[in-house]
Every structure is written in structure tokens, then in C-alpha cells.
Design a protein around this motif. Structure first.
Motif, PDB file in Angstrom:
ATOM      1  N   VAL A  78       0.838  -1.198   0.000  1.00 47.19           N
ATOM      2  CA  VAL A  78       0.000   0.000   0.000  1.00 47.19           C
ATOM      3  C   VAL A  78       0.875   1.251   0.000  1.00 47.19           C
ATOM      4  N   SER A  79       1.953   1.224   0.770  1.00 48.90           N
ATOM      5  CA  SER A  79       2.842   2.392   0.822  1.00 48.90           C
ATOM      6  C   SER A  79       3.517   2.638  -0.531  1.00 48.90           C
ATOM      7  N   GLU A  80       3.860   1.544  -1.238  1.00 52.89           N
ATOM      8  CA  GLU A  80       4.446   1.691  -2.574  1.00 52.89           C
ATOM      9  C   GLU A  80       3.440   2.308  -3.532  1.00 52.89           C
ATOM     10  N   LYS A  81       2.194   1.877  -3.440  1.00 55.78           N
ATOM     11  CA  LYS A  81       1.149   2.453  -4.292  1.00 55.78           C
ATOM     12  C   LYS A  81       0.995   3.944  -4.011  1.00 55.78           C
ATOM     13  N   LEU A  87     -11.810  -5.424 -14.243  1.00 52.49           N
ATOM     14  CA  LEU A  87     -11.746  -4.310 -15.171  1.00 52.49           C
ATOM     15  C   LEU A  87     -10.586  -3.427 -14.754  1.00 52.49           C
ATOM     16  N   LEU A  88      -9.605  -3.254 -15.636  1.00 52.06           N
ATOM     17  CA  LEU A  88      -8.436  -2.435 -15.356  1.00 52.06           C
ATOM     18  C   LEU A  88      -7.687  -2.915 -14.114  1.00 52.06           C
ATOM     19  N   GLY A  89      -7.798  -4.208 -13.825  1.00 52.79           N
ATOM     20  CA  GLY A  89      -7.137  -4.765 -12.654  1.00 52.79           C
ATOM     21  C   GLY A  89      -7.989  -4.760 -11.402  1.00 52.79           C
ATOM     22  N   TRP A  90      -9.138  -4.072 -11.427  1.00 55.06           N
ATOM     23  CA  TRP A  90     -10.024  -4.027 -10.267  1.00 55.06           C
ATOM     24  C   TRP A  90     -10.897  -5.276 -10.260  1.00 55.06           C
ATOM     25  N   PRO A  91     -10.798  -6.119  -9.219  1.00 54.63           N
ATOM     26  CA  PRO A  91     -11.554  -7.383  -9.188  1.00 54.63           C
ATOM     27  C   PRO A  91     -13.036  -7.160  -8.896  1.00 54.63           C
ATOM     28  N   LEU A  92     -13.881  -7.932  -9.578  1.00 54.92           N
ATOM     29  CA  LEU A  92     -15.326  -7.827  -9.435  1.00 54.92           C
ATOM     30  C   LEU A  92     -15.908  -9.156  -8.969  1.00 54.92           C
ATOM     31  N   SER A  93     -16.921  -9.064  -8.121  1.00 47.92           N
ATOM     32  CA  SER A  93     -17.673 -10.247  -7.707  1.00 47.92           C
ATOM     33  C   SER A  93     -18.704 -10.577  -8.781  1.00 47.92           C
ATOM     34  N   THR A 135      -6.901  -5.403  -3.715  1.00 48.67           N
ATOM     35  CA  THR A 135      -7.659  -4.244  -4.174  1.00 48.67           C
ATOM     36  C   THR A 135      -7.009  -2.941  -3.715  1.00 48.67           C
ATOM     37  N   HIS A 136      -6.452  -2.945  -2.524  1.00 49.63           N
ATOM     38  CA  HIS A 136      -5.842  -1.730  -1.971  1.00 49.63           C
ATOM     39  C   HIS A 136      -4.489  -1.414  -2.601  1.00 49.63           C
ATOM     40  N   ARG A 137      -4.009  -2.318  -3.477  1.00 49.18           N
ATOM     41  CA  ARG A 137      -2.703  -2.095  -4.109  1.00 49.18           C
ATOM     42  C   ARG A 137      -2.799  -1.898  -5.625  1.00 49.18           C
TER      43      ARG A 137
END
Length: 317
Positions: free
Chosen positions: A183-186, A244-250, A261-263
Motif C-alpha cells: 500500500v505504501s508503494e502504491k 476491469l483495469l485490474g479491479w476485481p469484481l464479484s 484491491t488496496h494495491r
């Protein structure tokens, strides 16, 4: 598919819209992006080639019926469903790329300056490669997703550079991995002036063409080393079926809340609400991911194939 087959394909679309859909010639001209005389010529060709009988004797009739069903059910601006070809090893990917290029051309061919955003993936890259060369130096194309893996290797399915090279337009790449190591790297990456500058350009885009990824051992995110095997397992255990764009969906289209998700460094999906996101993906294996994106209301347009469309409709759409 040669020029005549493309013309016949277009004639079948016009015939379906006219004889089955009951659309006027002006409505058909607007939907297909041709003139009214062009619609008349397409309808004449459809009759000449025997496509118009009691029903339209062409595989696109079923495709367009499914497309209309998906538009109605999910409130899309449009949906293109291309035929699946059982004789091709890559099935409908070539048709998908041609349909994507046709939609993309409607934006790129404009004379006025345009900012257009792009995701990544095989379908996006193939779509851009199917587009003809043209001089459009007034345009800007920008990545919505990081273009490097954690090991420093480049994203081979990024389409921004190819599209910019074909049009002599400006190009803007997001200099980050899809998923940061922490998270800190992001946070450090997103605070960089260069990343913020690219983000600002992406926010000014009128529309975005994005791939729809599956979450399983064949997922592009995993195969191309953007996430590890442990992270793939984490996503699956959290109930992710697509991204979508790396964001995971249920399965119901909600963002999956888990450590990965937080990274994710891509632009948050809710920040892209002011631009039309057009998803490209096909194949029955992509069905759950496409359905998740539709259920979440993340897309305004969809380009897919018969297999995926049939899967979605079979789910009770």
C-alpha cells in the motif's frame, strides 16, 4: 474477412434493423454510421444476395437479437455481438477485433481534437492493430492501467503506443505496475507528478476502450506476471470472477474488497463515470466476467461474441 464479406455483414445488420427491428432508414444510418443512401444500398444488397426471406438467412440475425436483449436489460448505449467461428482455433477473436476497430474508428476519424483512454488485453491490442493508418496528430491516447509488470517487463498487450504510432497522435502511458507491492508503494507511486499528470489526461477522455479479464489460472493478470499465484488464490477465495483495469469484481459486479484491491494502481472505476467505457471480450469462459461488469453498471457499450452473449442470456437475462 475480405471487403465483400464485410459489406455483406453490414447489409445483414441493416436488413435485420429494417425488417425485424422496424427501424427507419434514418435510425439505421445513425446506428451503422453511414448515410441514408448508404442504407438503401445495403438493403438492396441484402435482397440481391437472398438474405431477406421470411427471416434473415445470416448468422448476424441471432447476434443482433441477443445484442438488443443485452442493451435492453443492462441499459447500454450499444452492444455488438459478432458470430463465433467454430473452424478457427482463436474462435471469434478476429471478428471481435474488427467490430472493435469499427467502433474505435468512429472516434479516431474525427477532425476535432479527441482524448481517448485505453485499457489493456489481447482484445484491445487486436482491435488497435485492425485499425487502418491515418494522420490524426490532434488526438491524445492515454493508458488507464499500468504498463509494466513487477519484474520490469513491458505490458505486451498495451494498445496506446500502437494506436498513437498509427495516427501520429500524442501518447500517455501510466508508469506503474498494475498491482503495487504494498500500500505504501502504491501511495508513493500515485504521488509522483508524472503519474498525476497522466491521470489528469485520462480524466479528460471522452470514452475508454477496455478489456474484460477473467479471474482463474488462465487470467491475463496471472499469466503475464502482474499478480502471483498466491494473489490469484486470494482473489478466488474472495469471490472475484472478473476484473476491469485490474479491479476485481464479484459475480454481482461489486468491487471485491481484499488486500490486492488496496494495491491496484489503475484509475478507480468510479472516477471514470464521466466517460463512456466500452468493454471488449468474447468466449464462454469470459461470460462470468462480462456479466459481472454488466451487473455492476460499469460499461456503457459492449463488444462481444455469440458464445459470451448466449452465456449471459442463459443466466436469466
Amino acid at each position: 474477412m475480405d471487403k465483400y464479406e464485410l459489406k455483406l455483414d453490414q447489409a445483414a445488420r441493416a436488413a435485420w434493423l429494417s425488417y425485424v427491428g422496424g427501424r427507419t432508414q434514418d435510425e439505421i444510418a445513425s446506428q451503422l454510421g453511414v448515410s441514408r443512401p448508404g442504407v438503401q444500398r445495403l438493403l438492396a444488397l441484402a435482397r440481391q444476395e437472398g438474405l431477406v426471406k421470411v427471416h434473415i438467412d445470416h448468422p448476424l440475425a441471432n447476434c443482433m437479437a441477443m445484442a438488443d436483449a443485452l442493451v435492453s436489460r443492462f441499459g447500454l448505449d450499444f452492444c455488438d455481438v459478432v458470430p463465433s467461428d467454430p473452424e478457427r482455433s482463436d474462435n471469434s477473436s478476429a471478428y471481435l477485433a474488427l467490430a472493435g476497430a469499427e467502433r474505435l474508428l468512429r472516434y479516431v476519424d474525427r477532425a476535432e481534437p479527441l482524448t481517448l483512454s485505453l485499457g489493456t488485453g489481447r482484445a484491445i491490442r487486436a482491435t488497435v492493430e485492425s485499425l487502418s493508418r491515418m494522420e490524426r496528430p490532434q488526438h491524445r491516447f492515454v493508458s488507464l492501467v499500468g504498463n509494466v509488470a513487477r519484474d520490469g517487463s513491458a505490458n505486451r498487450y498495451d494498445g496506446v503506443m500502437v494506436l498513437a504510432d498509427k495516427t501520429d497522435a500524442e501518447r500517455f502511458l501510466l508508469p506503474a505496475p498494475v498491482v503495487a507491492g504494498s500500500v505504501s508503494e502504491k501511495q508513493a507511486l500515485l504521488a509522483q507528478p508524472l503519474v498525476q499528470a497522466v491521470t489528469q489526461v485520462a480524466m479528460e477522455a471522452e470514452a475508454g476502450f477496455i478489456g474484460i479479464g477473467r479471474i482463474d489460472p488462465q487470467a491475463t493478470l496471472f499469466q503475464d506476471h502482474f499478480i502471483s499465484e498466491a494473489e490469484l488464490k486470494e482473489l478466488l477465495e474472495a469471490g472475484a470472477v472478473g476484473e476491469l483495469l485490474g479491479w476485481p469484481l464479484s459475480a454481482d459486479g461489486e468491487l471485491v474488497d481484499c488486500p490486492i484491491t488496496h494495491r491496484v494502481t489503475s484509475l478507480p472505476l468510479d472516477m471514470l463515470a464521466d466517460q463512456a467505457l466500452i468493454g471488449l471480450a468474447g468466449g464462454r469462459d469470459k461470460g462470468p466476467a462480462i456479466l459481472a461488469a454488466l451487473r455492476g453498471g460499469w460499461l456503457q457499450g459492449l463488444i462481444t461474441d455469440e458464445q459470451a452473449a448466449r452465456f449471459i442470456i442463459e443466466q436469466g437475462v
